[in-house]
Design a protein around this motif. Structure first.
Motif, PDB file in Angstrom:
ATOM      1  N   UNK A  90     -13.823 -10.304   2.553  1.00 13.85           N
ATOM      2  CA  UNK A  90     -12.741  -9.802   3.409  1.00 13.85           C
ATOM      3  C   UNK A  90     -12.720 -10.512   4.760  1.00 13.85           C
ATOM      4  N   UNK A  91     -13.890 -10.632   5.397  1.00 13.29           N
ATOM      5  CA  UNK A  91     -13.930 -11.292   6.697  1.00 13.29           C
ATOM      6  C   UNK A  91     -15.344 -11.714   7.037  1.00 13.29           C
ATOM      7  N   UNK A  92     -15.438 -12.715   7.886  1.00 19.04           N
ATOM      8  CA  UNK A  92     -16.717 -13.169   8.426  1.00 19.04           C
ATOM      9  C   UNK A  92     -16.540 -13.433   9.915  1.00 19.04           C
ATOM     10  N   UNK A  93     -17.356 -12.789  10.705  1.00 10.38           N
ATOM     11  CA  UNK A  93     -17.368 -13.050  12.141  1.00 10.38           C
ATOM     12  C   UNK A  93     -18.076 -14.387  12.386  1.00 10.38           C
ATOM     13  N   UNK A  94     -17.906 -15.006  13.551  1.00 10.83           N
ATOM     14  CA  UNK A  94     -18.624 -16.250  13.846  1.00 10.83           C
ATOM     15  C   UNK A  94     -20.134 -16.079  13.653  1.00 10.83           C
ATOM     16  N   UNK A  95     -20.741 -17.040  12.981  1.00 12.20           N
ATOM     17  CA  UNK A  95     -22.176 -17.081  12.659  1.00 12.20           C
ATOM     18  C   UNK A  95     -22.637 -16.005  11.678  1.00 12.20           C
ATOM     19  N   UNK A  96     -21.728 -15.203  11.147  1.00  9.40           N
ATOM     20  CA  UNK A  96     -22.087 -14.203  10.146  1.00  9.40           C
ATOM     21  C   UNK A  96     -22.210 -14.884   8.783  1.00  9.40           C
ATOM     22  N   UNK A  97     -23.115 -14.383   7.952  1.00  4.98           N
ATOM     23  CA  UNK A  97     -23.334 -14.938   6.617  1.00  4.98           C
ATOM     24  C   UNK A  97     -23.171 -13.866   5.556  1.00  4.98           C
ATOM     25  N   UNK A  98     -22.768 -14.308   4.382  1.00  2.00           N
ATOM     26  CA  UNK A  98     -22.672 -13.406   3.236  1.00  2.00           C
ATOM     27  C   UNK A  98     -22.940 -14.231   1.989  1.00  2.00           C
ATOM     28  N   UNK A  99     -23.728 -13.664   1.080  1.00  2.00           N
ATOM     29  CA  UNK A  99     -24.045 -14.343  -0.174  1.00  2.00           C
ATOM     30  C   UNK A  99     -23.145 -13.813  -1.280  1.00  2.00           C
ATOM     31  N   UNK A 100     -22.575 -14.740  -2.043  1.00  2.00           N
ATOM     32  CA  UNK A 100     -21.678 -14.402  -3.150  1.00  2.00           C
ATOM     33  C   UNK A 100     -22.212 -15.065  -4.416  1.00  2.00           C
ATOM     34  N   UNK A 101     -22.210 -14.328  -5.511  1.00  2.00           N
ATOM     35  CA  UNK A 101     -22.596 -14.875  -6.808  1.00  2.00           C
ATOM     36  C   UNK A 101     -21.318 -15.266  -7.529  1.00  2.00           C
ATOM     37  N   UNK A 102     -21.190 -16.534  -7.855  1.00  2.00           N
ATOM     38  CA  UNK A 102     -20.019 -17.049  -8.570  1.00  2.00           C
ATOM     39  C   UNK A 102     -20.464 -17.436  -9.975  1.00  2.00           C
ATOM     40  N   UNK A 103     -19.928 -16.738 -10.973  1.00  2.00           N
ATOM     41  CA  UNK A 103     -20.278 -17.038 -12.358  1.00  2.00           C
ATOM     42  C   UNK A 103     -19.707 -18.382 -12.784  1.00  2.00           C
ATOM     43  N   UNK A 104     -20.511 -19.130 -13.537  1.00  2.00           N
ATOM     44  CA  UNK A 104     -20.078 -20.428 -14.045  1.00  2.00           C
ATOM     45  C   UNK A 104     -19.613 -20.225 -15.481  1.00  2.00           C
ATOM     46  N   UNK A 105     -18.324 -20.430 -15.700  1.00  2.00           N
ATOM     47  CA  UNK A 105     -17.757 -20.189 -17.027  1.00  2.00           C
ATOM     48  C   UNK A 105     -17.510 -21.473 -17.813  1.00  2.00           C
ATOM     49  N   UNK A 106     -17.826 -22.598 -17.254  1.00  3.08           N
ATOM     50  CA  UNK A 106     -17.616 -23.901 -17.885  1.00  3.08           C
ATOM     51  C   UNK A 106     -17.552 -24.958 -16.796  1.00  3.08           C
ATOM     52  N   UNK A 107     -16.956 -26.092 -17.103  1.00  2.00           N
ATOM     53  CA  UNK A 107     -16.806 -27.152 -16.105  1.00  2.00           C
ATOM     54  C   UNK A 107     -15.759 -26.742 -15.074  1.00  2.00           C
ATOM     55  N   UNK A 108     -16.112 -26.806 -13.798  1.00  2.23           N
ATOM     56  CA  UNK A 108     -15.174 -26.432 -12.749  1.00  2.23           C
ATOM     57  C   UNK A 108     -15.684 -26.927 -11.396  1.00  2.23           C
ATOM     58  N   UNK A 109     -14.861 -26.720 -10.394  1.00  6.11           N
ATOM     59  CA  UNK A 109     -15.259 -26.980  -9.012  1.00  6.11           C
ATOM     60  C   UNK A 109     -15.110 -25.673  -8.246  1.00  6.11           C
ATOM     61  N   UNK A 110     -15.717 -25.628  -7.067  1.00 11.86           N
ATOM     62  CA  UNK A 110     -15.631 -24.414  -6.255  1.00 11.86           C
ATOM     63  C   UNK A 110     -15.056 -24.793  -4.894  1.00 11.86           C
ATOM     64  N   UNK A 111     -13.964 -24.111  -4.530  1.00 12.32           N
ATOM     65  CA  UNK A 111     -13.326 -24.356  -3.239  1.00 12.32           C
ATOM     66  C   UNK A 111     -13.149 -23.037  -2.500  1.00 12.32           C
ATOM     67  N   UNK A 112     -12.851 -23.156  -1.216  1.00 13.37           N
ATOM     68  CA  UNK A 112     -12.579 -21.994  -0.373  1.00 13.37           C
ATOM     69  C   UNK A 112     -11.154 -22.054   0.130  1.00 13.37           C
ATOM     70  N   UNK A 113     -10.535 -20.917   0.228  1.00 14.46           N
ATOM     71  CA  UNK A 113      -9.268 -20.761   0.929  1.00 14.46           C
ATOM     72  C   UNK A 113      -9.464 -19.578   1.867  1.00 14.46           C
ATOM     73  N   UNK A 114      -9.126 -19.741   3.131  1.00 17.27           N
ATOM     74  CA  UNK A 114      -9.338 -18.668   4.096  1.00 17.27           C
ATOM     75  C   UNK A 114      -8.336 -18.767   5.229  1.00 17.27           C
TER      76      UNK A 114
END
Length: 185
Positions: free
Chosen positions: A126-150
């Motif tokens: 939902x949100x990240x303040x400056x210098x804040x961290x959060x760990x996310x587990x992204x399942x790998x379902x096959x060949x792919x790339x991972x990008x961010x949109x924010x």
């Protein structure tokens, strides 16, 4: 060998096997070093053979020593407890190699909102303040790339996290969100 020595050997083997297996798994969980998977598989084979030989010897001794049979069978049971623990470690290892565990840190001076992790699976922060961290587990379902949109100050930004991931490639990584593509994989 006496029944007491068989008991000591069986208990010692069970405890040492558990401790070494747990250490290998624990270090793998913390580091995602794939070499530890091979070490773990090798350890399972060697420890399995050693435990099986000792277990058979203890069971044979319990058949010939009716006085100490109950204690010898309890030791055998203790040794067998390692089996479900081993399967639990293997099951959790398979989960780990099927997921990217990415710690995202907001490296900007602004609050980031509506952070979408797009790729193998779509995840959301939902949100990240400056210098804040959060760990996310992204399942790998096959060949792919991972990008961010924010969103940063109402402006949509995109950022490459990993250019290529595939099944069995799960690992632990850190990504600093700063508007620059890292493409480390």
């Amino acid at each position: 060998m006496t029944s007491e020595k068989y008991n000591t050997l069986g208990k010692g083997t069970a405890v040492i096997s558990f401790i070494i297996g747990a250490l290998i798994f624990g270090i793998y969980f913390l580091t995602s070093n794939s070499d530890l998977l091979f070490i773990g598989y090798g350890f399972i084979v060697l420890a399995g053979i050693a435990n099986l030989i000792i277990l058979i010897a203890i069971l044979a001794k319990s058949n010939s020593d009716s006085t100490n049979r109950k204690r010898l069978l309890k030791t055998s049971g203790l040794m067998l407890i390692n089996l479900p623990i081993m399967f639990l470690f293997i099951w959790f290892s398979l989960i780990l190699i099927g997921n990217m565990r990415i710690t995202f840190t907001n490296g900007t001076n602004n609050k980031l909102t509506d952070i979408k992790i797009v790729g193998c699976e779509t995840e959301h922060i939902a949100e990240l303040e400056p210098n804040e961290s959060k760990t996310v587990w992204v399942g790998i379902t096959g060949d792919c790339s991972i990008t961010l949109e924010y969103l940063e100050n109402g402006e949509i930004k995109k950022e490459m996290v990993a250019g290529y991931v595939t099944s069995g490639m799960g690992q632990k990584m850190k990504h600093k969100i700063d508007g620059k593509d890292k493409d480390i994989l």
